[in-house]
Motif scaffolding. Structure first.
Motif, PDB file in Angstrom:
ATOM      1  N   ARG A   1      -1.798  -4.653  -6.153  1.00 24.42           N
ATOM      2  CA  ARG A   1      -1.087  -5.107  -7.347  1.00 24.42           C
ATOM      3  C   ARG A   1      -1.003  -3.955  -8.334  1.00 24.42           C
ATOM      4  N   GLY A   2       0.217  -3.562  -8.656  1.00 26.80           N
ATOM      5  CA  GLY A   2       0.373  -2.455  -9.575  1.00 26.80           C
ATOM      6  C   GLY A   2       1.772  -2.373 -10.151  1.00 26.80           C
ATOM      7  N   GLU A   3       1.860  -1.856 -11.374  1.00 28.94           N
ATOM      8  CA  GLU A   3       3.145  -1.646 -12.036  1.00 28.94           C
ATOM      9  C   GLU A   3       3.136  -0.288 -12.729  1.00 28.94           C
ATOM     10  N   LEU A   4       4.251   0.397 -12.667  1.00 27.21           N
ATOM     11  CA  LEU A   4       4.429   1.676 -13.346  1.00 27.21           C
ATOM     12  C   LEU A   4       5.725   1.636 -14.128  1.00 27.21           C
ATOM     13  N   GLU A   5       5.669   2.062 -15.381  1.00 27.41           N
ATOM     14  CA  GLU A   5       6.867   2.195 -16.212  1.00 27.41           C
ATOM     15  C   GLU A   5       6.924   3.633 -16.700  1.00 27.41           C
TER      16      GLU A   5
ATOM     17  N   ASP B   1      -4.235  11.316  -3.493  1.00 31.73           N
ATOM     18  CA  ASP B   1      -4.888  10.454  -2.518  1.00 31.73           C
ATOM     19  C   ASP B   1      -5.392   9.249  -3.286  1.00 31.73           C
ATOM     20  N   VAL B   2      -5.195   8.060  -2.727  1.00 31.80           N
ATOM     21  CA  VAL B   2      -5.576   6.836  -3.435  1.00 31.80           C
ATOM     22  C   VAL B   2      -6.494   5.998  -2.561  1.00 31.80           C
ATOM     23  N   ASP B   3      -7.655   5.664  -3.085  1.00 37.20           N
ATOM     24  CA  ASP B   3      -8.580   4.736  -2.427  1.00 37.20           C
ATOM     25  C   ASP B   3      -8.450   3.388  -3.125  1.00 37.20           C
ATOM     26  N   LEU B   4      -8.017   2.381  -2.382  1.00 37.64           N
ATOM     27  CA  LEU B   4      -7.741   1.072  -2.955  1.00 37.64           C
ATOM     28  C   LEU B   4      -8.846   0.079  -2.606  1.00 37.64           C
ATOM     29  N   ALA B   5      -9.280  -0.695  -3.587  1.00 41.21           N
ATOM     30  CA  ALA B   5     -10.313  -1.696  -3.336  1.00 41.21           C
ATOM     31  C   ALA B   5      -9.778  -2.794  -2.431  1.00 41.21           C
ATOM     32  N   ASN B   6      -8.506  -3.125  -2.580  1.00 42.43           N
ATOM     33  CA  ASN B   6      -7.865  -4.130  -1.731  1.00 42.43           C
ATOM     34  C   ASN B   6      -6.600  -3.506  -1.150  1.00 42.43           C
ATOM     35  N   SER B   7      -6.699  -2.958   0.038  1.00 40.24           N
ATOM     36  CA  SER B   7      -5.556  -2.264   0.633  1.00 40.24           C
ATOM     37  C   SER B   7      -4.564  -3.212   1.287  1.00 40.24           C
ATOM     38  N   GLU B   8      -4.942  -4.497   1.441  1.00 40.21           N
ATOM     39  CA  GLU B   8      -4.032  -5.456   2.062  1.00 40.21           C
ATOM     40  C   GLU B   8      -3.000  -5.993   1.071  1.00 40.21           C
ATOM     41  N   ARG B   9      -3.393  -6.062  -0.184  1.00 38.48           N
ATOM     42  CA  ARG B   9      -2.471  -6.545  -1.212  1.00 38.48           C
ATOM     43  C   ARG B   9      -2.703  -5.742  -2.481  1.00 38.48           C
TER      44      ARG B   9
ATOM     45  N   ARG C   1       0.832  -1.213   0.000  1.00 38.22           N
ATOM     46  CA  ARG C   1       0.000   0.000   0.000  1.00 38.22           C
ATOM     47  C   ARG C   1       0.865   1.261   0.000  1.00 38.22           C
ATOM     48  N   ASN C   2       1.770   1.361   0.968  1.00 39.88           N
ATOM     49  CA  ASN C   2       2.629   2.551   1.054  1.00 39.88           C
ATOM     50  C   ASN C   2       3.551   2.668  -0.152  1.00 39.88           C
ATOM     51  N   ALA C   3       4.041   1.513  -0.621  1.00 41.69           N
ATOM     52  CA  ALA C   3       4.933   1.538  -1.781  1.00 41.69           C
ATOM     53  C   ALA C   3       4.204   2.083  -3.007  1.00 41.69           C
ATOM     54  N   TRP C   4       2.936   1.674  -3.206  1.00 43.26           N
ATOM     55  CA  TRP C   4       2.189   2.128  -4.374  1.00 43.26           C
ATOM     56  C   TRP C   4       1.953   3.632  -4.317  1.00 43.26           C
ATOM     57  N   HIS C   5       1.642   4.146  -3.149  1.00 40.86           N
ATOM     58  CA  HIS C   5       1.499   5.602  -2.994  1.00 40.86           C
ATOM     59  C   HIS C   5       2.796   6.307  -3.386  1.00 40.86           C
ATOM     60  N   ASP C   6       3.903   5.761  -2.939  1.00 44.65           N
ATOM     61  CA  ASP C   6       5.204   6.367  -3.228  1.00 44.65           C
ATOM     62  C   ASP C   6       5.529   6.313  -4.718  1.00 44.65           C
ATOM     63  N   TYR C   7       5.221   5.191  -5.360  1.00 44.58           N
ATOM     64  CA  TYR C   7       5.485   5.059  -6.797  1.00 44.58           C
ATOM     65  C   TYR C   7       4.691   6.102  -7.591  1.00 44.58           C
ATOM     66  N   LEU C   8       3.407   6.250  -7.266  1.00 41.91           N
ATOM     67  CA  LEU C   8       2.575   7.217  -7.979  1.00 41.91           C
ATOM     68  C   LEU C   8       3.123   8.632  -7.838  1.00 41.91           C
ATOM     69  N   GLU C   9       3.562   8.965  -6.627  1.00 37.13           N
ATOM     70  CA  GLU C   9       4.082  10.314  -6.399  1.00 37.13           C
ATOM     71  C   GLU C   9       5.388  10.539  -7.146  1.00 37.13           C
ATOM     72  N   GLN C  10       6.215   9.502  -7.259  1.00 41.22           N
ATOM     73  CA  GLN C  10       7.479   9.657  -7.979  1.00 41.22           C
ATOM     74  C   GLN C  10       7.273   9.850  -9.480  1.00 41.22           C
ATOM     75  N   VAL C  11       6.329   9.116 -10.048  1.00 39.89           N
ATOM     76  CA  VAL C  11       6.108   9.179 -11.491  1.00 39.89           C
ATOM     77  C   VAL C  11       5.230  10.371 -11.872  1.00 39.89           C
ATOM     78  N   TYR C  12       4.252  10.693 -11.035  1.00 34.03           N
ATOM     79  CA  TYR C  12       3.318  11.768 -11.356  1.00 34.03           C
ATOM     80  C   TYR C  12       3.487  12.922 -10.355  1.00 34.03           C
ATOM     81  N   TYR C  13       2.649  12.936  -9.321  1.00 35.09           N
ATOM     82  CA  TYR C  13       2.702  13.973  -8.292  1.00 35.09           C
ATOM     83  C   TYR C  13       1.841  13.485  -7.132  1.00 35.09           C
ATOM     84  N   ARG C  14       1.529  14.346  -6.190  1.00 35.42           N
ATOM     85  CA  ARG C  14       0.803  13.934  -4.992  1.00 35.42           C
ATOM     86  C   ARG C  14      -0.644  13.560  -5.306  1.00 35.42           C
TER      87      ARG C  14
END
Length: 324
Positions: free
Chosen positions: A44-48, A34-42, A19-32
């Motif tokens: 799944r995401g990839e950014l290139e 807020d993310v609401d996740l359907a499954n916050s326990e696991r 969860r925290n890693a995905w927030h960090d990835y989005l901010e690094q590639v785009y900007y700040r």
């Protein structure tokens, strides 16, 4: 010109860290965001990502989630880009500047990072995004203030071409592109400018005066400044804007809506912005509804739920929880 590539994935991370890693990835590639996740326990995401000077190209692949860009975040990072979002697998729901709709593969929507917006997707979603500094497109494309936030803008053939080009460039990971980064960047900006300008010409119906868009924009601005007026109606607006009632209704018909539908959408969007604003403080839902021009709280709650698939109090509760 700088040409760099990088990628991020939650695939090999411990479930609790995704969860925290995905927030960090989005901010690094785009900007700040807020993310609401359907499954916050696991998550799944990839950014290139591929950077070509000031342009950012990326591919987003993830499961169901909602991403929100708030004005407060935009004020903090002072980021002003146009993000051209091209869905590749399944459709995307997008909303900005009181414009909203679903964006399907083969189409595009433009987000402006300096203003509030939100988008949501279902599982196994993928898009590619091209981020261009706002001043660059403002100089080359007329009427950008009408284009961002609008679903399905641009010449269809060029939309597909630009989307495919971004996809291929991201897939290349920048290999053997360093010496041509400047030319590629300029070509992308030129293609996007042509895509939007050609789309503008296509979307202007024959026989419709170019001034109609300007007149519609002025009418909309007049109404937005008076959303709290419960007596706002077509007759009053036409009189104040010094146009006939028939002309007023024609302006809305030309833009695929009616005065009543457009006014309701604007009031609901204004209410949602207040509900999501931590600075709204202790304002009650009844006070908020009146402030946006609704005379009945039950009518407001019903319409709000129809549009956003949640109750006003659910939105308000989430905002207060996130502000703690």
């Amino acid at each position: 010109m700088l040409c760099t590539a990088r990628s991020f994935s939650t695939r090999d991370l411990p479930h609790a860290a995704t969860r925290n890693a995905w927030h960090d990835y989005l901010e690094q590639v785009y900007y700040r965001f807020d993310v609401d996740l359907a499954n916050s326990e696991r998550v799944r995401g990839e950014l290139e990502e591929l950077k070509l000077g000031d342009l950012g190209l990326s591919r987003f692949s993830a499961d169901r989630q909602r991403v929100r860009r708030h004005r407060t975040a935009a004020a903090v990072d002072s980021c002003d880009y146009y993000g051209l979002i091209f869905p590749r697998r399944s459709r995307l729901y997008f909303e900005q500047g009181r414009k909203s709709g679903y964006v399907s593969p083969g189409s595009v929507v433009i987000a402006r990072s300096s203003e509030r917006y939100e988008c949501s997707c279902l599982d196994d979603f993928q898009n590619v995004t091209l981020m261009i500094p706002a001043p660059v497109l403002d100089r080359r494309v007329r009427g950008m203030e009408d284009l961002y936030g609008t679903v399905g803008v641009g010449n269809e053939a060029l939309v597909r071409l630009v989307g495919n080009m971004v996809d291929e460039l991201v897939s290349s990971r920048g290999e053997m592109l360093a010496h041509s980064a400047s030319e590629l960047s300029a070509s992308l900006v030129s293609l996007v400018s042509a895509m939007l300008n050609e789309g503008f010409r296509q979307e202007t119906p024959a026989g419709i005066a170019p001034s109609s868009k300007v007149q519609f924009r002025r009418v909309c601005a007049y109404i937005r400044a008076r959303l709290s007026d419960v007596d706002l109606n077509p007759v009053a607006v036409a009189r104040e804007r010094r146009i006939s009632l028939r002309q007023l209704h024609s302006l809305f018909q030309l833009h695929g809506t009616t005065f009543g539908r457009w006014l309701l959408k604007e009031r609901l969007q204004a209410a949602r912005e207040l509900l999501e604003d931590p600075e709204s403080g202790d304002m009650t839902i009844l006070e908020l509804a009146y402030r946006c021009g609704f005379v009945s709280q039950s009518h407001f709650a019903t319409r709000y739920r129809e549009r956003y698939q949640e109750r006003p109090r659910d939105t308000l509760r989430r905002t207060r929880h996130e502000a703690r």
